[in-house]
Design an enzyme around this catalytic site. Structure first.
Site, PDB file in Angstrom:
ATOM      1  N   ARG A 100      29.222  38.864 -14.611  1.00  0.00           N
ATOM      2  CA  ARG A 100      29.076  40.243 -14.128  1.00  0.00           C
ATOM      3  C   ARG A 100      29.107  40.327 -12.604  1.00  0.00           C
ATOM      4  NH1 ARG A 100      23.970  41.639 -17.840  1.00  0.00           N
ATOM      5  NH2 ARG A 100      23.792  39.372 -17.671  1.00  0.00           N
ATOM      6  N   LYS A 199      28.483  57.966 -19.443  1.00  0.00           N
ATOM      7  CA  LYS A 199      27.112  57.843 -18.945  1.00  0.00           C
ATOM      8  C   LYS A 199      27.093  57.600 -17.445  1.00  0.00           C
ATOM      9  CE  LYS A 199      26.773  52.865 -19.882  1.00  0.00           C
ATOM     10  NZ  LYS A 199      26.759  52.409 -18.494  1.00  0.00           N
ATOM     11  N   ASP A 225      30.187  46.502 -28.032  1.00  0.00           N
ATOM     12  CA  ASP A 225      30.073  46.079 -26.638  1.00  0.00           C
ATOM     13  C   ASP A 225      30.339  44.579 -26.553  1.00  0.00           C
ATOM     14  OD1 ASP A 225      29.751  46.410 -23.937  1.00  0.00           O
ATOM     15  OD2 ASP A 225      27.736  47.243 -24.069  1.00  0.00           O
ATOM     16  N   ASP A 229      22.320  42.750 -22.890  1.00  0.00           N
ATOM     17  CA  ASP A 229      21.378  42.078 -21.998  1.00  0.00           C
ATOM     18  C   ASP A 229      19.975  42.648 -22.225  1.00  0.00           C
ATOM     19  OD1 ASP A 229      20.063  40.715 -20.036  1.00  0.00           O
ATOM     20  OD2 ASP A 229      21.307  41.403 -18.381  1.00  0.00           O
ATOM     21  N   ALA A 231      19.484  45.654 -23.349  1.00  0.00           N
ATOM     22  CA  ALA A 231      19.679  46.565 -24.487  1.00  0.00           C
ATOM     23  C   ALA A 231      19.412  48.025 -24.144  1.00  0.00           C
ATOM     24  CB  ALA A 231      18.836  46.138 -25.688  1.00  0.00           C
ATOM     25  N   THR A 233      21.396  50.160 -22.415  1.00  0.00           N
ATOM     26  CA  THR A 233      22.623  50.914 -22.677  1.00  0.00           C
ATOM     27  C   THR A 233      22.828  51.121 -24.169  1.00  0.00           C
ATOM     28  OG1 THR A 233      23.722  50.096 -20.675  1.00  0.00           O
ATOM     29  CG2 THR A 233      25.143  50.853 -22.452  1.00  0.00           C
TER      30      THR A 233
END
Length: 318
Positions: A100, A199, A225, A229, A231, A233
């Protein structure tokens, strides 16, 4: 012309021995004899207990928690095999940590994914085999070949069996705009329509659902997804979908990072089932009844056979 070694040898680091054992089992091979321990001061000690001279070596190691220990362990294993005259070394990384951090989000930020790619190359790896990088451009960070597998076909096959011919009752939902292409391809495999959640993220690891593009009312939603990570989202998206009239939410993801409050959030969420791949091992104390875990070993074993035989890897799952 073949540039590979005389035979295949599969070695496991400490991060994901189950996947390594599964890969070796699928290939009908014993797991390579090695050990990865620590000295009293915390330094990593790697020992190879069999010859790798002239062999095609595959090191299976997810760079998940503890990320830095697992990354360093893999680098040292690569170096050990290089110095032991392995013919070719492939770093098999089911989950690639630091993915990321693939760009400068603000001034003076590092690009840690590029640094990790340089470290793996400098250690002596000849090739990387991984699955569902968070950003596809990370393949370009390496100066060695990268075979990039996708987890969606395994998740889609599982959902096909669950859905059967009732495709009109389901809708595939992308949790954000960045996952639309993945969700569209997934929906095409299932023959289901697609919806998108728009979002706004006010700060890191916090997401606020704003709007749902598409019709989810009266349908069972499949949230897709690449990783989960904290959670936030996923659970916010699931709640928004139910609020919009969905009758049931099933979530699918490749990488179960599950850090911080993830387990508690998922347990308390409206998600009925969470389908995950085992690229990241889930400790027993974090397992929930909602979890369905699918093995990635058969896909990685297929890829390894193709790499050894100089056959294309890109057609796996098609």
């Amino acid at each position: 012309m073949n540039f590979h070694g005389k035979d295949i040898k599969i070695f496991a680091g400490n991060s994901n021995p189950t996947v390594a054992q599964g890969i070796a089992g699928c290939l009908g091979l014993p797991l390579g004899k090695s050990s990865c321990n620590k000295f009293s001061d915390g330094e990593i000690a790697v020992s190879l207990h069999e010859s790798v001279r002239g062999s095609e070596c595959f090191i299976v190691q997810s760079t998940c928690t503890p990320v830095n220990d697992n990354l360093m362990e893999m680098l040292i294993m690569i170096d050990a095999m290089k110095r032991a005259s392995a013919a070719r070394i492939t770093a098999v990384i089911p989950y690639f940590g630091y993915a990321r951090q693939d760009r400068k989000a603000k001034a003076r930020d590092p690009i840690s994914a590029k640094l990790c790619a340089d470290l793996i190359t400098a250690a002596g790896a000849d090739r990387v085999l991984t699955m569902d990088l968070h950003a596809n451009q990370i393949q370009g960070f390496f100066n060695i070949p990268v075979d990039h597998l996708v987890g969606a076909p395994m998740l889609a096959n599982h959902m096909k069996k669950k859905i059967g011919k009732n495709t009109d009752d389901y809708v595939v939902v992308s949790p954000d705009l960045g996952s639309v292409t993945r969700a569209r391809n997934f929906a095409a495999k299932l023959g289901c329509p697609i919806a998108i959640i728009d979002k706004r993220r006010p700060k890191a690891n916090v997401s606020e659902v704003m709007n749902i593009i598409g019709d989810v009312a009266g349908k069972k939603a499949i949230l897709l997804d690449d990783m989960i990570d904290t959670a936030g989202t996923l659970c916010n998206a699931a709640k928004a979908i139910v609020d919009a009239g969905s009758t049931e939410v099933i979530a699918c993801a490749t990488h179960a990072v599950l850090s911080g409050p993830a387990i508690e959030r998922i347990d308390q969420s409206v998600i009925k089932e969470l389908v995950l791949l085992d690229t990241v091992p889930i400790p027993e104390d974090k397992m929930l009844d909602k979890f369905t875990i699918l093995p990635v070993a058969p896909v990685f074993a297929d890829a390894i056979e193709r790499i050894y035989a100089d056959k294309p890897v890109s057609t796996i799952g098609q």
